[in-house]
Motif scaffolding. Structure first.
Motif, PDB file in Angstrom:
ATOM      1  N   ILE A 132      15.247  10.687   4.401  1.00 27.24           N
ATOM      2  CA  ILE A 132      15.546  10.112   3.087  1.00 27.24           C
ATOM      3  C   ILE A 132      14.571  10.693   2.073  1.00 27.24           C
ATOM      4  O   ILE A 132      13.361  10.499   2.195  1.00 27.24           O
ATOM      5  N   MET A 134      13.728  10.087  -1.289  1.00 19.85           N
ATOM      6  CA  MET A 134      13.760   9.306  -2.534  1.00 19.85           C
ATOM      7  C   MET A 134      12.386   9.272  -3.179  1.00 19.85           C
ATOM      8  O   MET A 134      12.204   9.699  -4.311  1.00 19.85           O
ATOM      9  N   SER A 135      11.365   8.744  -2.474  1.00 17.86           N
ATOM     10  CA  SER A 135      10.045   8.520  -3.089  1.00 17.86           C
ATOM     11  C   SER A 135       9.382   9.827  -3.506  1.00 17.86           C
ATOM     12  O   SER A 135       9.515  10.853  -2.834  1.00 17.86           O
ATOM     13  N   GLY A 140       7.820   5.546  -6.446  1.00 26.62           N
ATOM     14  CA  GLY A 140       8.226   5.020  -5.142  1.00 26.62           C
ATOM     15  C   GLY A 140       9.153   3.855  -5.374  1.00 26.62           C
ATOM     16  O   GLY A 140      10.371   3.965  -5.244  1.00 26.62           O
ATOM     17  N   SER A 141       8.573   2.739  -5.805  1.00 25.71           N
ATOM     18  CA  SER A 141       9.400   1.569  -6.111  1.00 25.71           C
ATOM     19  C   SER A 141      10.357   1.892  -7.249  1.00 25.71           C
ATOM     20  O   SER A 141      11.533   1.521  -7.212  1.00 25.71           O
ATOM     21  N   TRP A 165       6.014  10.531   1.419  1.00 25.69           N
ATOM     22  CA  TRP A 165       6.264   9.492   2.448  1.00 25.69           C
ATOM     23  C   TRP A 165       7.570   9.771   3.195  1.00 25.69           C
ATOM     24  O   TRP A 165       8.238   8.839   3.635  1.00 25.69           O
ATOM     25  N   SER A 167       9.613  10.171   5.971  1.00 26.98           N
ATOM     26  CA  SER A 167       9.534   9.974   7.427  1.00 26.98           C
ATOM     27  C   SER A 167      10.342  11.054   8.135  1.00 26.98           C
ATOM     28  O   SER A 167      11.472  11.344   7.728  1.00 26.98           O
ATOM     29  N   GLN A 212      -0.467   8.335   9.749  1.00 22.03           N
ATOM     30  CA  GLN A 212      -0.542   6.869   9.677  1.00 22.03           C
ATOM     31  C   GLN A 212      -1.918   6.387  10.144  1.00 22.03           C
ATOM     32  O   GLN A 212      -2.642   7.117  10.812  1.00 22.03           O
ATOM     33  N   PHE A 219       5.127  10.369   8.658  1.00 23.44           N
ATOM     34  CA  PHE A 219       5.728  10.827   7.410  1.00 23.44           C
ATOM     35  C   PHE A 219       4.996  12.028   6.808  1.00 23.44           C
ATOM     36  O   PHE A 219       4.029  12.527   7.384  1.00 23.44           O
ATOM     37  N   LYS A 364       2.277  -1.388   6.946  1.00 18.49           N
ATOM     38  CA  LYS A 364       3.365  -0.569   6.370  1.00 18.49           C
ATOM     39  C   LYS A 364       4.716  -1.282   6.368  1.00 18.49           C
ATOM     40  O   LYS A 364       5.645  -0.906   5.658  1.00 18.49           O
ATOM     41  N   GLN A 368       7.652   0.001   3.604  1.00 17.08           N
ATOM     42  CA  GLN A 368       8.752   0.945   3.875  1.00 17.08           C
ATOM     43  C   GLN A 368      10.108   0.312   3.543  1.00 17.08           C
ATOM     44  O   GLN A 368      10.306  -0.881   3.762  1.00 17.08           O
ATOM     45  N   THR A 371       9.285  -2.523  -1.227  1.00 14.18           N
ATOM     46  CA  THR A 371       8.175  -3.470  -1.043  1.00 14.18           C
ATOM     47  C   THR A 371       8.651  -4.910  -1.255  1.00 14.18           C
ATOM     48  O   THR A 371       9.691  -5.160  -1.881  1.00 14.18           O
ATOM     49  N   GLU A 373       7.545  -7.128  -3.273  1.00 12.23           N
ATOM     50  CA  GLU A 373       7.682  -7.508  -4.689  1.00 12.23           C
ATOM     51  C   GLU A 373       9.019  -7.015  -5.248  1.00 12.23           C
ATOM     52  O   GLU A 373       9.702  -7.728  -5.990  1.00 12.23           O
TER      53      GLU A 373
HETATM   54  C1  LIG Z   1       6.013   3.958   6.838  1.00 12.05           C
HETATM   55  C2  LIG Z   1       6.714   4.349   5.580  1.00 12.05           C
HETATM   56  C3  LIG Z   1       7.795   5.200   5.642  1.00 12.05           C
HETATM   57  C4  LIG Z   1       8.434   5.582   4.472  1.00 12.05           C
HETATM   58  N1  LIG Z   1       9.483   6.471   4.570  1.00 12.05           N
HETATM   59  C5  LIG Z   1      10.082   6.907   3.427  1.00 12.05           C
HETATM   60  C6  LIG Z   1      11.110   7.883   3.509  1.00 12.05           C
HETATM   61  O1  LIG Z   1      11.498   8.334   4.602  1.00 12.05           O
HETATM   62  N2  LIG Z   1      11.659   8.337   2.353  1.00 12.05           N
HETATM   63  C7  LIG Z   1      11.275   7.873   1.149  1.00 12.05           C
HETATM   64  O2  LIG Z   1      11.841   8.301   0.136  1.00 12.05           O
HETATM   65  N3  LIG Z   1      10.281   6.957   1.033  1.00 12.05           N
HETATM   66  C8  LIG Z   1       9.671   6.465   2.159  1.00 12.05           C
HETATM   67  N4  LIG Z   1       8.666   5.537   2.073  1.00 12.05           N
HETATM   68  C9  LIG Z   1       8.207   5.155   0.742  1.00 12.05           C
HETATM   69  C10 LIG Z   1       8.419   3.727   0.373  1.00 12.05           C
HETATM   70  O3  LIG Z   1       9.763   3.425   0.205  1.00 12.05           O
HETATM   71  C11 LIG Z   1       7.536   3.556  -0.876  1.00 12.05           C
HETATM   72  O4  LIG Z   1       6.208   3.650  -0.446  1.00 12.05           O
HETATM   73  C12 LIG Z   1       7.735   2.272  -1.515  1.00 12.05           C
HETATM   74  O5  LIG Z   1       8.984   2.261  -2.142  1.00 12.05           O
HETATM   75  C13 LIG Z   1       6.622   1.961  -2.501  1.00 12.05           C
HETATM   76  O6  LIG Z   1       6.428   2.983  -3.425  1.00 12.05           O
HETATM   77  P1  LIG Z   1       4.961   3.527  -3.802  1.00 12.05           P
HETATM   78  O7  LIG Z   1       4.262   3.822  -2.515  1.00 12.05           O
HETATM   79  O8  LIG Z   1       5.084   4.584  -4.834  1.00 12.05           O
HETATM   80  O9  LIG Z   1       4.210   2.260  -4.440  1.00 12.05           O
HETATM   81  P2  LIG Z   1       4.368   1.733  -5.939  1.00 12.05           P
HETATM   82  O10 LIG Z   1       5.773   1.758  -6.362  1.00 12.05           O
HETATM   83  O11 LIG Z   1       3.368   2.429  -6.803  1.00 12.05           O
HETATM   84  O12 LIG Z   1       3.919   0.219  -5.758  1.00 12.05           O
HETATM   85  C14 LIG Z   1       2.549  -0.184  -5.641  1.00 12.05           C
HETATM   86  C15 LIG Z   1       2.495  -1.702  -5.662  1.00 12.05           C
HETATM   87  O13 LIG Z   1       3.030  -2.202  -6.922  1.00 12.05           O
HETATM   88  C16 LIG Z   1       4.108  -3.100  -6.675  1.00 12.05           C
HETATM   89  N5  LIG Z   1       5.136  -2.885  -7.708  1.00 12.05           N
HETATM   90  C17 LIG Z   1       5.683  -1.702  -8.099  1.00 12.05           C
HETATM   91  N6  LIG Z   1       6.627  -1.909  -9.045  1.00 12.05           N
HETATM   92  C18 LIG Z   1       6.711  -3.255  -9.222  1.00 12.05           C
HETATM   93  C19 LIG Z   1       7.529  -4.099 -10.042  1.00 12.05           C
HETATM   94  N7  LIG Z   1       8.464  -3.581 -10.835  1.00 12.05           N
HETATM   95  N8  LIG Z   1       7.358  -5.435  -9.942  1.00 12.05           N
HETATM   96  C20 LIG Z   1       6.422  -5.973  -9.111  1.00 12.05           C
HETATM   97  N9  LIG Z   1       5.601  -5.215  -8.316  1.00 12.05           N
HETATM   98  C21 LIG Z   1       5.753  -3.882  -8.376  1.00 12.05           C
HETATM   99  C22 LIG Z   1       4.643  -2.727  -5.304  1.00 12.05           C
HETATM  100  O14 LIG Z   1       5.286  -3.830  -4.697  1.00 12.05           O
HETATM  101  C23 LIG Z   1       3.372  -2.331  -4.571  1.00 12.05           C
HETATM  102  O15 LIG Z   1       2.718  -3.482  -4.067  1.00 12.05           O
HETATM  103  C24 LIG Z   1       7.996   5.102   3.214  1.00 12.05           C
HETATM  104  C25 LIG Z   1       6.899   4.231   3.157  1.00 12.05           C
HETATM  105  C26 LIG Z   1       6.273   3.851   4.318  1.00 12.05           C
HETATM  106  C27 LIG Z   1       5.105   2.917   4.230  1.00 12.05           C
END
Ligand SMILES: Cc1cc2nc3c(=O)[nH]c(=O)nc-3n(C[C@H](O)[C@H](O)[C@H](O)COP(=O)(O)OP(=O)(O)OC[C@H]3O[C@@H](n4cnc5c(N)ncnc54)[C@H](O)[C@@H]3O)c2cc1C
Length: 386
Positions: A132, A134-135, A140-141, A165, A167, A212, A219, A364, A368, A371, A373
């Motif tokens: 996938i 996306m991130s 990410g979020s 990230w 995977s 990890q 990842f 994690k 993954q 999140t 939130e």
């Molecule tokens: C083990 C693992 C495997 C993964 N595999 C993949 C993969 O295969 N492909 C892929 O694309 N991604 C993957 N991810 C990425 C994962 O989906 C993102 O890490 C996740 O979406 C969070 O994005 P970020 O790390 O940029 O954190 P951020 O988006 O920067 O978030 C940081 C913190 O702020 C909070 N936050 C952010 N925005 C808001 C909001 N609007 N309201 C309230 N709180 C908020 C979040 O909840 C979090 O606590 C993986 C992550 C992990 C841990």
């Protein structure tokens, strides 16, 4: 408040129990052959192409898809049983699982016919690993802030930028990636993203490992430097992928894999407590089982809704939120419940090894796939609260 939120009452039909017996027999045979060790933590995370091919030969990958693409036209509830048994057994599914869960369904909906006829049967045979994309660093979020860019050129598209990230990218054959094809519009900040099928062997793609806390290479960072994808690798609508990516999340967030990743510690707890646990331990274990049972009923309900052609994004988010919090707390709860057991209980070494691993994995789980939130934001919106 929205009245659309609903968990349909679904029970697994009898054909599911026949299938469950077949799956258990297959897994027992694989364990006996030494393919994997159900007690070794992290084994469910490993990549085993030969195992995935044997799963494919049983007809258990892409099992809900049309027969003409290699599928079995079975139900989402039957698929649920297969996923559940493989997770509980800690079987090495990573090579095929993402393709089975979400990449295949995207291709089915959005890929041109000749791509579907070529790739879907290979997924069903357990030959292809999908990831996938996306991130990104900085999004990410907030998926819709993605910056990695696809630029139109003669006969296709050039990809530039980074995903993070990702995977399994180090073993993957294909990615389904989200790329910016236009700037966001004033009316819709989600506009301007397009999904592509990306051949991970193409020139101009570098995969850099990220490790990890457990030490596992799980990842990666994936850097695109002018990689070329032909026109027929574009999936769905140019600039309209936000709708596609959102519906993909119902598949990603609701399955039993979202509360069974640390389940092996619960099995080890049951072994450690033995047939006559004291009242405190029995109460603790009883609570865990009751919570797990509730999660499972909710998750089966989502599988039933997928079967009925619905897109239960909010219900899936609720299962993922509750499920990942439950599996995240499980190692701590098991440690509490076993702390006062005699040090020489038969499975102490296995239990300690599993607890150490599950504790390092736990953080994690609520990140993954979206999140906590973010999921709660989706749920609040679904309830009409924001
Ligand atoms: C083990 C693992 C495997 C993964 N595999 C993949 C993969 O295969 N492909 C892929 O694309 N991604 C993957 N991810 C990425 C994962 O989906 C993102 O890490 C996740 O979406 C969070 O994005 P970020 O790390 O940029 O954190 P951020 O988006 O920067 O978030 C940081 C913190 O702020 C909070 N936050 C952010 N925005 C808001 C909001 N609007 N309201 C309230 N709180 C908020 C979040 O909840 C979090 O606590 C993986 C992550 C992990 C841990």
């Amino acid at each position: 408040m929205s009245t659309n939120l609903q968990f349909d009452q679904i029970r697994l039909p009898t054909e599911c129990e026949t299938l469950r017996k077949d799956v258990r027999a297959f897994l027992a045979d694989e364990i006996a052959k030494g393919t994997f060790d159900p007690h070794r933590p992290g084994h469910g995370d490993s990549h085993d192409r030969a195992f995935s091919r044997r799963v494919g030969a049983k007809g258990w990958i892409g099992m809900t898809w049309p027969k003409k693409y290699g599928g079995q036209e079975r139900t989402f509830l039957e698929r649920y049983v297969v996923t559940e048994e493989f997770r509980v057994a800690n079987a090495p599914v990573r090579m095929h699982f993402v393709a089975d869960r979400q990449s295949g369904p995207i291709l089915l909906k959005y890929a041109p016919e000749h791509i579907k006829s070529d790739i879907l049967p290979r997924i069903c045979r357990g030959e292809l690993c999908f990831v996938i994309g996306m991130s990104e660093p900085g999004s990410g979020s907030d998926l819709f802030a993605a910056k990695a860019k696809a630029t139109k050129v003669d006969g296709g598209w050039r990809l530039n930028g980074s995903k993070v990230w990702t995977s399994n990218a180090h073993v993957a054959d294909y990615m389904i990636g989200l790329f910016r094809t236009s700037p966001p519009s004033k009316e819709n900040r989600r506009h301007g993203l397009t999904q592509f099928l990306i051949d991970m062997k193409a020139k101009g793609i570098a995969v850099n490992p990220i490790y990890q806390m457990t030490g596992q290479h799980d990842f990666n960072e994936v850097v695109f430097d002018g990689a070329f994808m032909p026109d027929d690798h574009l999936l769905g609508e140019i600039d309209g992928a936000w709708k596609q990516a959102t519906s993909e999340l119902a598949y990603e967030r609701s399955g039993p894999e979202r509360f069974l990743e640390t389940f092996y510690v619960m099995l080890e707890l049951i072994r450690a407590l033995g047939p006559e646990p004291d009242i405190r331990s029995a109460e603790g274990l009883g609570r865990l089982v009751a919570q797990l049972h509730t999660l499972r009923r909710m998750s089966v309900s989502v599988a039933g809704m997928l079967q009925a052609g619905k897109e239960p994004v909010v219900e899936g988010s609720i299962v993922k939120d509750l499920g990942t919090i439950w599996e995240q707390k499980l190692p701590h709860r098991v440690r509490e419940l076993t702390a006062f057991l005699a040090p020489e209980i038969g499975n102490r070494a296995t239990l300690e090894e599993q607890l150490a691993f599950a504790t390092a994995v736990a953080p994690k789980l609520t990140i993954q796939g979206g999140t906590t939130e973010i999921l709660r934001g989706i749920i609040a919106r679904g309830l009409g609260l924001r």
